[in-house]
Design a protein around this motif. Structure first.
Motif, mmCIF file in Angstrom:
data_model
loop_
_atom_site.group_PDB
_atom_site.id
_atom_site.type_symbol
_atom_site.label_atom_id
_atom_site.label_comp_id
_atom_site.label_asym_id
_atom_site.label_seq_id
_atom_site.Cartn_x
_atom_site.Cartn_y
_atom_site.Cartn_z
ATOM 1 N N VAL A 56 -43.837 -0.187 -72.572
ATOM 2 C CA VAL A 56 -43.503 0.461 -73.722
ATOM 3 C C VAL A 56 -44.610 1.125 -74.597
ATOM 4 C CG1 VAL A 56 -42.346 0.270 -75.709
ATOM 5 C CG2 VAL A 56 -41.294 -0.834 -74.038
ATOM 6 N N PRO A 57 -45.704 0.448 -74.756
ATOM 7 C CA PRO A 57 -46.852 1.029 -75.438
ATOM 8 C C PRO A 57 -47.648 2.019 -74.580
ATOM 9 C CG PRO A 57 -47.045 -1.374 -75.481
ATOM 10 C CD PRO A 57 -45.880 -1.252 -74.494
ATOM 11 N N GLN A 58 -47.610 1.631 -73.351
ATOM 12 C CA GLN A 58 -48.380 2.862 -72.606
ATOM 13 C C GLN A 58 -47.471 3.941 -72.360
ATOM 14 O OE1 GLN A 58 -49.613 2.105 -68.660
ATOM 15 N NE2 GLN A 58 -51.737 2.600 -68.958
ATOM 16 N N LEU A 59 -46.276 3.897 -72.185
ATOM 17 C CA LEU A 59 -45.099 4.932 -71.820
ATOM 18 C C LEU A 59 -45.147 5.791 -73.076
ATOM 19 C CD1 LEU A 59 -43.155 6.064 -69.868
ATOM 20 C CD2 LEU A 59 -41.368 4.542 -70.716
ATOM 21 N N VAL A 60 -44.951 4.951 -74.455
ATOM 22 C CA VAL A 60 -44.678 5.956 -75.739
ATOM 23 C C VAL A 60 -45.934 6.751 -75.888
ATOM 24 C CG1 VAL A 60 -44.284 5.693 -78.032
ATOM 25 C CG2 VAL A 60 -42.966 3.990 -76.366
ATOM 26 N N THR A 61 -46.846 6.007 -75.775
ATOM 27 C CA THR A 61 -48.250 6.775 -76.048
ATOM 28 C C THR A 61 -48.491 7.900 -75.124
ATOM 29 O OG1 THR A 61 -49.143 4.785 -76.936
ATOM 30 C CG2 THR A 61 -50.785 6.480 -76.605
ATOM 31 N N SER A 62 -48.393 7.794 -73.760
ATOM 32 C CA SER A 62 -48.600 8.719 -72.923
ATOM 33 C C SER A 62 -47.400 10.100 -73.175
ATOM 34 C CB SER A 62 -48.420 8.401 -71.465
ATOM 35 O OG SER A 62 -49.178 7.338 -71.261
ATOM 36 N N SER A 63 -46.238 9.730 -73.565
ATOM 37 C CA SER A 63 -45.214 10.718 -73.611
ATOM 38 C C SER A 63 -45.430 11.503 -75.059
ATOM 39 C CB SER A 63 -43.957 9.825 -73.843
ATOM 40 O OG SER A 63 -43.590 9.158 -72.797
ATOM 41 N N VAL A 64 -46.106 10.828 -75.937
ATOM 42 C CA VAL A 64 -46.646 11.490 -77.089
ATOM 43 C C VAL A 64 -47.550 12.496 -76.877
ATOM 44 C CG1 VAL A 64 -47.418 11.412 -79.505
ATOM 45 C CG2 VAL A 64 -45.623 9.848 -78.719
ATOM 46 N N LEU A 65 -48.502 12.097 -76.124
ATOM 47 C CA LEU A 65 -49.708 12.847 -75.769
ATOM 48 C C LEU A 65 -49.091 14.151 -75.003
ATOM 49 C CD1 LEU A 65 -52.612 10.503 -75.052
ATOM 50 C CD2 LEU A 65 -52.544 12.403 -76.939
ATOM 51 N N ALA A 66 -48.190 13.718 -73.926
ATOM 52 C CA ALA A 66 -47.748 14.796 -73.172
ATOM 53 C C ALA A 66 -47.145 15.851 -73.793
ATOM 54 C CB ALA A 66 -46.818 14.307 -71.877
ATOM 55 N N GLY A 67 -46.366 15.266 -74.848
ATOM 56 C CA GLY A 67 -45.541 16.247 -75.594
ATOM 57 C C GLY A 67 -46.402 17.212 -76.586
ATOM 58 N N VAL A 68 -47.384 16.524 -77.432
ATOM 59 C CA VAL A 68 -48.189 17.186 -78.105
ATOM 60 C C VAL A 68 -49.290 18.260 -77.449
ATOM 61 C CG1 VAL A 68 -50.172 16.944 -80.090
ATOM 62 C CG2 VAL A 68 -48.029 15.252 -80.066
ATOM 63 N N MET A 69 -49.851 17.510 -76.582
ATOM 64 C CA MET A 69 -50.808 18.372 -75.715
ATOM 65 C C MET A 69 -50.309 19.550 -74.959
ATOM 66 S SD MET A 69 -53.301 17.441 -77.211
ATOM 67 C CE MET A 69 -54.951 17.303 -76.467
ATOM 68 N N GLY A 70 -48.852 19.164 -74.437
ATOM 69 C CA GLY A 70 -48.202 20.125 -73.954
ATOM 70 C C GLY A 70 -47.757 21.281 -74.616
ATOM 71 N N TYR A 71 -47.509 21.051 -75.793
ATOM 72 C CA TYR A 71 -46.903 22.229 -76.821
ATOM 73 C C TYR A 71 -48.380 22.897 -77.050
ATOM 74 C CZ TYR A 71 -45.566 24.244 -81.240
ATOM 75 O OH TYR A 71 -45.117 25.189 -82.213
ATOM 76 N N ARG A 72 -49.437 22.238 -77.393
ATOM 77 C CA ARG A 72 -50.878 23.006 -77.651
ATOM 78 C C ARG A 72 -51.125 24.014 -76.440
ATOM 79 N NH1 ARG A 72 -55.409 19.347 -79.588
ATOM 80 N NH2 ARG A 72 -56.364 21.432 -79.940
ATOM 81 N N PHE A 73 -50.899 23.427 -75.236
ATOM 82 C CA PHE A 73 -51.186 24.145 -74.058
ATOM 83 C C PHE A 73 -50.333 25.480 -73.936
ATOM 84 C CE2 PHE A 73 -50.582 24.921 -69.458
ATOM 85 C CZ PHE A 73 -51.854 25.296 -69.265
ATOM 86 N N TYR A 74 -49.123 25.090 -74.293
ATOM 87 C CA TYR A 74 -48.055 26.064 -74.289
ATOM 88 C C TYR A 74 -48.538 27.314 -75.124
ATOM 89 C CZ TYR A 74 -43.719 28.831 -74.476
ATOM 90 O OH TYR A 74 -42.730 29.805 -74.522
ATOM 91 N N ASN A 75 -48.795 27.042 -76.465
ATOM 92 C CA ASN A 75 -49.315 28.035 -77.361
ATOM 93 C C ASN A 75 -50.740 28.769 -77.532
ATOM 94 O OD1 ASN A 75 -46.884 27.857 -79.013
ATOM 95 N ND2 ASN A 75 -47.490 26.112 -80.103
ATOM 96 N N SER A 76 -51.488 27.937 -76.717
ATOM 97 C CA SER A 76 -52.989 28.361 -76.579
ATOM 98 C C SER A 76 -53.253 29.052 -75.213
ATOM 99 C CB SER A 76 -53.915 27.300 -77.058
ATOM 100 O OG SER A 76 -53.980 26.554 -75.968
ATOM 101 N N GLY A 77 -52.728 28.254 -74.169
ATOM 102 C CA GLY A 77 -53.078 28.832 -72.630
ATOM 103 C C GLY A 77 -54.111 28.179 -72.495
ATOM 104 N N LYS A 78 -55.073 27.490 -73.077
ATOM 105 C CA LYS A 78 -56.282 26.697 -72.798
ATOM 106 C C LYS A 78 -56.063 25.647 -72.084
ATOM 107 C CE LYS A 78 -58.575 28.765 -76.542
ATOM 108 N NZ LYS A 78 -59.497 28.579 -77.885
ATOM 109 N N LEU A 79 -56.879 25.428 -70.900
ATOM 110 C CA LEU A 79 -56.357 24.352 -69.957
ATOM 111 C C LEU A 79 -57.504 23.211 -70.496
ATOM 112 C CD1 LEU A 79 -55.225 23.132 -67.466
ATOM 113 C CD2 LEU A 79 -57.511 23.796 -66.287
ATOM 114 N N MET A 80 -58.303 23.514 -71.293
ATOM 115 C CA MET A 80 -59.218 22.323 -71.764
ATOM 116 C C MET A 80 -59.168 22.463 -73.227
ATOM 117 S SD MET A 80 -60.974 20.207 -70.556
ATOM 118 C CE MET A 80 -62.239 18.812 -70.935
ATOM 119 N N PRO A 81 -58.652 21.360 -74.039
ATOM 120 C CA PRO A 81 -58.497 19.854 -73.575
ATOM 121 C C PRO A 81 -57.026 19.933 -73.512
ATOM 122 C CG PRO A 81 -58.933 19.875 -75.851
ATOM 123 C CD PRO A 81 -59.292 21.416 -75.368
ATOM 124 N N ALA A 82 -56.049 20.563 -73.961
ATOM 125 C CA ALA A 82 -54.800 20.328 -73.952
ATOM 126 C C ALA A 82 -54.028 20.260 -72.640
ATOM 127 C CB ALA A 82 -53.899 21.287 -74.840
#
Length: 138
Positions: A56-82
């Motif tokens: 649970v802890p690693q899955l929840v944390t990784s899921s939150v990071l995937a969602g937040v950073m995926g959203y940032r990558f989608y908006n910025s188009g920058k591969l690094m770091p998002a």
């Protein structure tokens, strides 16, 4: 006990990314997020190393990071770091799923039988093979 080395490396990368964000851009939010998420992922890697593993802890944390950073990558188009963090996070989610299914070896996060070292699924096993041997005599 098998140490979740992949999870610990992932936690280190996330924490180091937050530190680099602070060093390069002076971003205190990057430093705080990197250290908080890195700490949560370290705790998650420790929990994955327990017998039986707690996903649970690693899955929840990784899921939150995937969602937040995926959203940032989608908006910025920058591969690094998002984009990189999103890809790593999705990779960890896949590793957790495959490990829980018993597909991965123990050193990579698979669930192993504590006594024999055999790989097992954490799900209950029911046989689908019919019993063809009769136990009654005629």
């Amino acid at each position: 006990m098998t140490v979740d080395i992949v999870g610990l490396v992932y936690a280190g990368v996330v924490a180091a990314g937050g530190i680099m964000g602070y060093v390069k851009a002076g971003s205190i939010p990057s430093l705080a997020a990197g250290l908080v998420f890195g700490g949560a992922l370290t705790y998650g890697a420790h929990q994955m190393s327990m017998q039986p593993p707690n996903y649970v802890p690693q899955l929840v944390t990784s899921s939150v990071l995937a969602g937040v950073m995926g959203y940032r990558f989608y908006n910025s188009g920058k591969l690094m770091p998002a984009g990189v963090v999103c890809i790593l996070s999705v990779g960890i989610i896949v590793k957790i799923a495959l490990g829980a299914a018993g597909v991965l070896p123990g050193w990579l996060g698979g669930v192993s039988d504590k006594t024999s070292g055999n790989m097992t699924s954490s799900l209950p096993h029911t046989s689908t093979v019919p019993n063809l041997v009769s136990t009654t005599e005629k």
